[in-house]
Motif scaffolding. Structure first.
Motif, PDB file in Angstrom:
ATOM      1  N   SER A 188      -1.734  12.781 -12.004  1.00 48.01           N
ATOM      2  CA  SER A 188      -2.854  12.737 -12.576  1.00 48.01           C
ATOM      3  C   SER A 188      -4.437  12.662 -11.663  1.00 48.01           C
ATOM      4  CB  SER A 188      -4.236  12.493 -14.148  1.00 48.01           C
ATOM      5  OG  SER A 188      -4.535  10.909 -13.713  1.00 48.01           O
ATOM      6  N   ARG A 189      -3.790  11.474 -10.791  1.00 46.93           N
ATOM      7  CA  ARG A 189      -4.794  10.949  -9.270  1.00 46.93           C
ATOM      8  C   ARG A 189      -4.338  11.171  -8.473  1.00 46.93           C
ATOM      9  NH1 ARG A 189      -3.639   4.561  -9.400  1.00 46.93           N
ATOM     10  NH2 ARG A 189      -1.560   4.964 -10.030  1.00 46.93           N
ATOM     11  N   VAL A 190      -3.006  12.078  -8.261  1.00 46.16           N
ATOM     12  CA  VAL A 190      -2.932  12.841  -7.805  1.00 46.16           C
ATOM     13  C   VAL A 190      -3.014  14.053  -7.020  1.00 46.16           C
ATOM     14  CG1 VAL A 190      -0.629  14.174  -5.852  1.00 46.16           C
ATOM     15  CG2 VAL A 190      -0.291  11.366  -7.387  1.00 46.16           C
ATOM     16  N   LEU A 191      -3.675  14.835  -8.771  1.00 42.65           N
ATOM     17  CA  LEU A 191      -4.032  16.132  -8.647  1.00 42.65           C
ATOM     18  C   LEU A 191      -5.942  16.418  -8.312  1.00 42.65           C
ATOM     19  CD1 LEU A 191      -2.229  17.370 -11.692  1.00 42.65           C
ATOM     20  CD2 LEU A 191      -2.629  18.638  -9.317  1.00 42.65           C
ATOM     21  N   ARG A 192      -6.549  14.704  -8.920  1.00 43.50           N
ATOM     22  CA  ARG A 192      -8.008  14.667  -9.369  1.00 43.50           C
ATOM     23  C   ARG A 192      -8.530  14.295  -8.353  1.00 43.50           C
ATOM     24  NH1 ARG A 192      -7.171  12.858 -14.977  1.00 43.50           N
ATOM     25  NH2 ARG A 192      -5.666  15.066 -15.720  1.00 43.50           N
ATOM     26  N   ARG A 193      -8.290  13.290  -7.400  1.00 45.32           N
ATOM     27  CA  ARG A 193      -8.166  12.930  -6.384  1.00 45.32           C
ATOM     28  C   ARG A 193      -7.963  12.817  -4.925  1.00 45.32           C
ATOM     29  NH1 ARG A 193      -7.993   5.997  -7.778  1.00 45.32           N
ATOM     30  NH2 ARG A 193      -8.333   6.244  -9.742  1.00 45.32           N
ATOM     31  N   THR A 194      -9.089  12.940  -3.406  1.00 43.41           N
ATOM     32  CA  THR A 194      -8.882  13.287  -2.456  1.00 43.41           C
ATOM     33  C   THR A 194      -9.073  12.188  -1.799  1.00 43.41           C
ATOM     34  OG1 THR A 194     -11.510  13.541  -2.305  1.00 43.41           O
ATOM     35  CG2 THR A 194     -10.310  15.364  -3.296  1.00 43.41           C
ATOM     36  N   GLY A 195      -8.814  12.683  -0.156  1.00 45.31           N
ATOM     37  CA  GLY A 195      -8.719  11.900   0.641  1.00 45.31           C
ATOM     38  C   GLY A 195      -7.330  10.407   1.042  1.00 45.31           C
ATOM     39  N   GLY A 196      -7.879   9.080   0.962  1.00 48.94           N
ATOM     40  CA  GLY A 196      -7.418   8.650   0.329  1.00 48.94           C
ATOM     41  C   GLY A 196      -7.245   8.085  -0.163  1.00 48.94           C
ATOM     42  N   LYS A 197      -7.708   7.724  -1.105  1.00 45.85           N
ATOM     43  CA  LYS A 197      -7.336   7.638  -3.023  1.00 45.85           C
ATOM     44  C   LYS A 197      -6.293   8.236  -2.759  1.00 45.85           C
ATOM     45  CE  LYS A 197     -11.909   6.277  -4.310  1.00 45.85           C
ATOM     46  NZ  LYS A 197     -13.067   6.209  -5.066  1.00 45.85           N
ATOM     47  N   ARG A 198      -5.820  10.055  -3.329  1.00 41.27           N
ATOM     48  CA  ARG A 198      -4.205  10.587  -2.814  1.00 41.27           C
ATOM     49  C   ARG A 198      -3.309  10.338  -2.420  1.00 41.27           C
ATOM     50  NH1 ARG A 198      -4.979  16.894  -2.416  1.00 41.27           N
ATOM     51  NH2 ARG A 198      -6.622  16.478  -4.852  1.00 41.27           N
ATOM     52  N   VAL A 199      -3.586   9.300  -1.007  1.00 43.43           N
ATOM     53  CA  VAL A 199      -2.856   9.008  -0.045  1.00 43.43           C
ATOM     54  C   VAL A 199      -2.320   7.971  -1.302  1.00 43.43           C
ATOM     55  CG1 VAL A 199      -1.244   8.236   1.909  1.00 43.43           C
ATOM     56  CG2 VAL A 199      -3.437  10.341   1.427  1.00 43.43           C
ATOM     57  N   GLN A 200      -3.292   7.118  -1.301  1.00 37.06           N
ATOM     58  CA  GLN A 200      -2.935   5.456  -2.620  1.00 37.06           C
ATOM     59  C   GLN A 200      -1.591   6.263  -3.210  1.00 37.06           C
ATOM     60  OE1 GLN A 200      -6.396   3.499  -2.429  1.00 37.06           O
ATOM     61  NE2 GLN A 200      -6.142   2.556  -0.607  1.00 37.06           N
ATOM     62  N   ALA A 201      -2.241   7.229  -4.308  1.00 39.61           N
ATOM     63  CA  ALA A 201      -1.893   7.054  -5.375  1.00 39.61           C
ATOM     64  C   ALA A 201      -0.632   7.462  -5.328  1.00 39.61           C
ATOM     65  CB  ALA A 201      -2.807   8.583  -5.858  1.00 39.61           C
ATOM     66  N   VAL A 202      -0.052   8.980  -4.110  1.00 49.82           N
ATOM     67  CA  VAL A 202       1.047   9.318  -4.157  1.00 49.82           C
ATOM     68  C   VAL A 202       1.730   8.301  -3.419  1.00 49.82           C
ATOM     69  CG1 VAL A 202       2.708  10.680  -2.515  1.00 49.82           C
ATOM     70  CG2 VAL A 202       0.000  11.952  -3.176  1.00 49.82           C
ATOM     71  N   ARG A 203       1.549   7.152  -2.811  1.00 48.81           N
ATOM     72  CA  ARG A 203       2.165   6.084  -1.733  1.00 48.81           C
ATOM     73  C   ARG A 203       3.022   5.321  -3.479  1.00 48.81           C
ATOM     74  NH1 ARG A 203      -1.016   4.199   0.585  1.00 48.81           N
ATOM     75  NH2 ARG A 203      -0.768   5.646   3.207  1.00 48.81           N
ATOM     76  N   GLY A 204       1.733   4.628  -4.142  1.00 44.04           N
ATOM     77  CA  GLY A 204       1.815   3.852  -5.591  1.00 44.04           C
ATOM     78  C   GLY A 204       3.464   4.501  -6.545  1.00 44.04           C
ATOM     79  N   LEU A 205       2.815   6.026  -6.368  1.00 43.95           N
ATOM     80  CA  LEU A 205       4.172   6.673  -7.246  1.00 43.95           C
ATOM     81  C   LEU A 205       5.548   6.654  -6.502  1.00 43.95           C
ATOM     82  CD1 LEU A 205       1.367   9.787  -8.692  1.00 43.95           C
ATOM     83  CD2 LEU A 205       2.901   7.826 -10.531  1.00 43.95           C
ATOM     84  N   ARG A 206       5.501   6.693  -5.257  1.00 44.15           N
ATOM     85  CA  ARG A 206       6.952   7.347  -5.025  1.00 44.15           C
ATOM     86  C   ARG A 206       7.735   5.211  -5.064  1.00 44.15           C
ATOM     87  NH1 ARG A 206       5.645  10.042   0.710  1.00 44.15           N
ATOM     88  NH2 ARG A 206       5.443  12.128  -0.103  1.00 44.15           N
ATOM     89  N   LYS A 207       6.817   4.430  -4.954  1.00 43.31           N
ATOM     90  CA  LYS A 207       7.271   3.231  -5.494  1.00 43.31           C
ATOM     91  C   LYS A 207       7.462   2.914  -5.846  1.00 43.31           C
ATOM     92  CE  LYS A 207       5.765  -1.845  -5.511  1.00 43.31           C
ATOM     93  NZ  LYS A 207       4.955  -2.448  -4.819  1.00 43.31           N
ATOM     94  N   GLN A 208       7.126   3.669  -6.913  1.00 37.60           N
ATOM     95  CA  GLN A 208       6.848   3.571  -8.890  1.00 37.60           C
ATOM     96  C   GLN A 208       9.129   3.750  -9.118  1.00 37.60           C
ATOM     97  OE1 GLN A 208       4.485   4.185 -11.113  1.00 37.60           O
ATOM     98  NE2 GLN A 208       5.817   5.279 -13.290  1.00 37.60           N
ATOM     99  N   ARG A 209       8.659   5.503  -8.510  1.00 29.37           N
ATOM    100  CA  ARG A 209      10.091   6.210  -8.730  1.00 29.37           C
ATOM    101  C   ARG A 209      11.000   5.322  -8.062  1.00 29.37           C
ATOM    102  NH1 ARG A 209      13.168   9.055  -6.174  1.00 29.37           N
ATOM    103  NH2 ARG A 209      12.374   7.901  -3.731  1.00 29.37           N
ATOM    104  N   GLU A 210      11.052   4.859  -6.821  1.00 28.74           N
ATOM    105  CA  GLU A 210      11.993   4.310  -6.504  1.00 28.74           C
ATOM    106  C   GLU A 210      12.659   2.962  -6.954  1.00 28.74           C
ATOM    107  OE1 GLU A 210      11.189   2.623  -2.796  1.00 28.74           O
ATOM    108  OE2 GLU A 210      10.485   5.068  -1.716  1.00 28.74           O
ATOM    109  N   ILE A 211      12.110   2.613  -7.961  1.00 31.70           N
ATOM    110  CA  ILE A 211      12.427   0.871  -8.747  1.00 31.70           C
ATOM    111  C   ILE A 211      12.511   1.972  -9.862  1.00 31.70           C
ATOM    112  CG2 ILE A 211      11.321  -0.783  -9.808  1.00 31.70           C
ATOM    113  CD1 ILE A 211       9.079  -1.184  -7.855  1.00 31.70           C
TER     114      ILE A 211
END
Length: 274
Positions: free
Chosen positions: A175-198
């Protein structure tokens, strides 16, 4: 299979799947996990209609259950103003409706009480991610740890390993990737990538959602597969995460049935245990 008999297969891609998973529950179709009225802005019926039109096989109604448990105790309303009747919605829109709950509290004692209460009442029991992450992944009765990194919640190797051991599904909330913009969206993507790796490292089970509180926030399985690629998933992994809601539902409905005694043991019939 976990020590207590809970099956906890990882979300491996189906070699027979072609990626077009929109459709029937019988074929293992995708499910949308939603928050409906009175907690959300749309009724269960409206959510179901939009989900069916978007290609989902079912909706998991996961309103919060917390201290007073009002949202979970009072079922969402139907368009006529009364408590919703899942059978009516199923018949009207040809889509499965799953009664679930998302336990939300900062108190472990209260969380345990709510878990014991809802485990025999709801097909799927989730725990609201955050301060109770560690508690949730260590209890095999929990089906899903919802949005584990929201509100400053931590998800590290120790927690993911425990989730894999106990069969607790970790939610990838897009949801945060779809509903946020700018830096908050970048943070959301980064967090999900980290979660996916673990999660991938420990082969932990997971579900995927967009956590909608309105039918306007629902996105089709095809859209979510595209969003998942931004995070690092291949399309079939996202599809598997959407189907996992339905697989959990089928398993737990069987266990809530009168013939279930224990994993692998059913009244009136023999079942071979793995």
């Amino acid at each position: 299979m976990t020590d207590d008999g809970r099956d906890a297969p990882p979300n491996h891609p189906d070699p027979d799947a072609d990626g077009t998973d929109e459709g029937s529950a019988a074929a293992g179709g995708p499910y949308a996990a939603v928050h409906a009225r009175p907690e959300g802005d749309a009724t269960v019926a409206r959510m179901a209609l939009t989900a069916a039109e978007s290609g989902y096989a079912g909706v998991v109604v996961r309103n919060h259950g917390d201290a007073d448990a009002t949202p979970a105790e009072e079922p969402p309303e139907d368009p006529g103003g009364g408590a919703y009747a899942p059978d009516r919605v199923i018949d009207a829109y040809d889509i499965d409706v799953v009664p679930a709950v998302e336990i939300r509290t900062d108190d472990r004692g209260q969380a345990g009480t709510l878990l014991s209460r809802y485990r025999d009442e709801r097909a799927i029991v989730c725990v609201h991610g955050g301060s109770l992450n560690r508690w949730a992944v260590e209890d095999p009765r929990v089906d899903v740890l919802a949005h584990p990194t929201r509100g400053g919640g931590d998800l590290n190797h120790v927690l993911v390993k425990a989730a894999a051991r106990n069969g607790v599904r970790l939610e990838f909330d897009l949801s945060r990737v779809l509903r946020r913009t700018g830096g908050k969206r970048v943070q959301a993507v980064r967090g999900l990538r980290k979660q996916r790796e673990i999660v991938a490292h420990y082969d932990a089970p997971f579900v995927v959602s967009v956590d909608p509180a309105s039918h306007l926030e629902l996105r089709s399985p095809r859209d979510l597969r595209a969003v998942g690629e931004v995070v690092g998933f291949d399309p079939e992994q996202v599809a598997a995460g959407l189907r996992e809601w339905g697989r959990l539902t089928a398993r737990n409905r069987e266990r809530l049935g009168e013939d279930f005694i224990a994993p692998g043991v059913h009244r009136g019939r023999y079942e071979e245990v793995d």
